[in-house]
Structures are given as structure tokens and as C-alpha cells.
Design a protein around this motif. Sequence first.
Motif, PDB file in Angstrom:
ATOM      1  N   ARG A  23       0.832  -1.207   0.000  1.00 24.93           N
ATOM      2  CA  ARG A  23       0.000   0.000   0.000  1.00 24.93           C
ATOM      3  C   ARG A  23       0.866   1.256   0.000  1.00 24.93           C
ATOM      4  O   ARG A  23       0.564   2.231  -0.714  1.00 24.93           O
ATOM      5  CB  ARG A  23      -0.933   0.001   1.196  1.00 24.93           C
ATOM      6  CG  ARG A  23      -2.052  -1.032   1.069  1.00 24.93           C
ATOM      7  CD  ARG A  23      -2.924  -1.096   2.283  1.00 24.93           C
ATOM      8  NE  ARG A  23      -3.610   0.174   2.502  1.00 24.93           N
ATOM      9  CZ  ARG A  23      -4.312   0.454   3.593  1.00 24.93           C
ATOM     10  NH1 ARG A  23      -4.419  -0.432   4.560  1.00 24.93           N
ATOM     11  NH2 ARG A  23      -4.911   1.619   3.717  1.00 24.93           N
ATOM     12  N   VAL A  24       1.928   1.261   0.780  1.00 22.21           N
ATOM     13  CA  VAL A  24       2.825   2.424   0.817  1.00 22.21           C
ATOM     14  C   VAL A  24       3.506   2.591  -0.537  1.00 22.21           C
ATOM     15  O   VAL A  24       3.580   3.708  -1.065  1.00 22.21           O
ATOM     16  CB  VAL A  24       3.863   2.280   1.956  1.00 22.21           C
ATOM     17  CG1 VAL A  24       4.971   3.316   1.825  1.00 22.21           C
ATOM     18  CG2 VAL A  24       3.189   2.378   3.309  1.00 22.21           C
ATOM     19  N   GLU A  25       4.000   1.489  -1.105  1.00 21.35           N
ATOM     20  CA  GLU A  25       4.651   1.573  -2.415  1.00 21.35           C
ATOM     21  C   GLU A  25       3.690   2.072  -3.489  1.00 21.35           C
ATOM     22  O   GLU A  25       4.077   2.894  -4.327  1.00 21.35           O
ATOM     23  CB  GLU A  25       5.235   0.212  -2.794  1.00 21.35           C
ATOM     24  CG  GLU A  25       6.435  -0.179  -1.962  1.00 21.35           C
ATOM     25  CD  GLU A  25       6.861  -1.626  -2.155  1.00 21.35           C
ATOM     26  OE1 GLU A  25       6.138  -2.398  -2.847  1.00 21.35           O
ATOM     27  OE2 GLU A  25       7.903  -1.990  -1.587  1.00 21.35           O
ATOM     28  N   ASP A  26       2.456   1.603  -3.448  1.00 21.10           N
ATOM     29  CA  ASP A  26       1.447   2.066  -4.415  1.00 21.10           C
ATOM     30  C   ASP A  26       1.167   3.555  -4.238  1.00 21.10           C
ATOM     31  O   ASP A  26       1.063   4.296  -5.217  1.00 21.10           O
ATOM     32  CB  ASP A  26       0.142   1.276  -4.270  1.00 21.10           C
ATOM     33  CG  ASP A  26       0.264  -0.161  -4.741  1.00 21.10           C
ATOM     34  OD1 ASP A  26       1.276  -0.503  -5.397  1.00 21.10           O
ATOM     35  OD2 ASP A  26      -0.657  -0.952  -4.429  1.00 21.10           O
ATOM     36  N   ALA A  27       1.047   3.996  -3.002  1.00 19.12           N
ATOM     37  CA  ALA A  27       0.791   5.412  -2.740  1.00 19.12           C
ATOM     38  C   ALA A  27       1.957   6.271  -3.218  1.00 19.12           C
ATOM     39  O   ALA A  27       1.757   7.340  -3.810  1.00 19.12           O
ATOM     40  CB  ALA A  27       0.536   5.641  -1.251  1.00 19.12           C
ATOM     41  N   LEU A  28       3.183   5.807  -2.984  1.00 19.96           N
ATOM     42  CA  LEU A  28       4.353   6.555  -3.444  1.00 19.96           C
ATOM     43  C   LEU A  28       4.423   6.592  -4.963  1.00 19.96           C
ATOM     44  O   LEU A  28       4.782   7.630  -5.539  1.00 19.96           O
ATOM     45  CB  LEU A  28       5.634   5.939  -2.870  1.00 19.96           C
ATOM     46  CG  LEU A  28       5.831   6.106  -1.359  1.00 19.96           C
ATOM     47  CD1 LEU A  28       7.047   5.305  -0.885  1.00 19.96           C
ATOM     48  CD2 LEU A  28       5.975   7.579  -0.995  1.00 19.96           C
TER      49      LEU A  28
ATOM     50  N   ASP B 187       1.725  11.785 -10.016  1.00 19.67           N
ATOM     51  CA  ASP B 187       1.051  13.082  -9.882  1.00 19.67           C
ATOM     52  C   ASP B 187       2.040  14.231 -10.006  1.00 19.67           C
ATOM     53  O   ASP B 187       1.742  15.262 -10.616  1.00 19.67           O
ATOM     54  CB  ASP B 187       0.306  13.181  -8.554  1.00 19.67           C
ATOM     55  CG  ASP B 187      -0.920  12.269  -8.514  1.00 19.67           C
ATOM     56  OD1 ASP B 187      -1.351  11.795  -9.593  1.00 19.67           O
ATOM     57  OD2 ASP B 187      -1.434  12.022  -7.406  1.00 19.67           O
ATOM     58  N   THR B 188       3.229  14.093  -9.437  1.00 16.70           N
ATOM     59  CA  THR B 188       4.218  15.174  -9.496  1.00 16.70           C
ATOM     60  C   THR B 188       4.888  15.247 -10.869  1.00 16.70           C
ATOM     61  O   THR B 188       5.384  16.288 -11.265  1.00 16.70           O
ATOM     62  CB  THR B 188       5.305  15.002  -8.411  1.00 16.70           C
ATOM     63  OG1 THR B 188       5.945  13.729  -8.554  1.00 16.70           O
ATOM     64  CG2 THR B 188       4.708  15.134  -7.032  1.00 16.70           C
ATOM     65  N   ALA B 189       4.858  14.133 -11.614  1.00 19.67           N
ATOM     66  CA  ALA B 189       5.463  14.123 -12.958  1.00 19.67           C
ATOM     67  C   ALA B 189       4.563  14.840 -13.958  1.00 19.67           C
ATOM     68  O   ALA B 189       5.036  15.319 -14.982  1.00 19.67           O
ATOM     69  CB  ALA B 189       5.701  12.694 -13.420  1.00 19.67           C
TER      70      ALA B 189
END
Length: 86
Positions: free
Chosen positions: A72-77, A83-85
Motif C-alpha cells: 500500500r505504501v509503495e502504491d501510494a508513493l 502526480d508530481t510528474a
Amino acid sequence: MTVADAGSESTAADTLAEIAGFGYERARDELINVVKMLEQGGLDLDDSLVLWERGEALATRCEQHLAGARRRVEDALSRADLDTAD
């Protein structure tokens, strides 16, 4: 296979089914208690083995929760990077 063996297999399956429903904290807390009991000693071999098997199942359940949290953390990151790209 004896009747006792069949009963212990059923009990083991019941235990695994029970532990499969545990949340991380409950599995961790019970694992801590199992380890304490094993470290204290004084149990006969059969009781020690039953506790050891329960501890293994609890440790596996904890690992499953941690692996899920890691995903879940890896997916969120990954989503945040996308989003930032943009």
C-alpha cells in the motif's frame, strides 16, 4: 492415522482459520505471549510443539499484514510520483 491424529489435524486447521482473521496487533500480541511462554519453559514436549506451531502461524499472519502495508505504501508513493510528474 489414529483418532487422536485426526483430532489434532482438525484442531490445527481450526487454529489456522482463527488466526487468518486476526488483525496485525492481535497476532503480534499473541505471538509475544507465545514466545514468553516458550522461553519460560516447563512445558511438556507436546504442549511446546503446539505453542511453537501457533507461534509460526501468528508470525506468518504478521508478515502478511506487513507485506500488505508495504504494498500500500509503495502504491501510494508510485501514485504520488505520477502526480508530481504531470
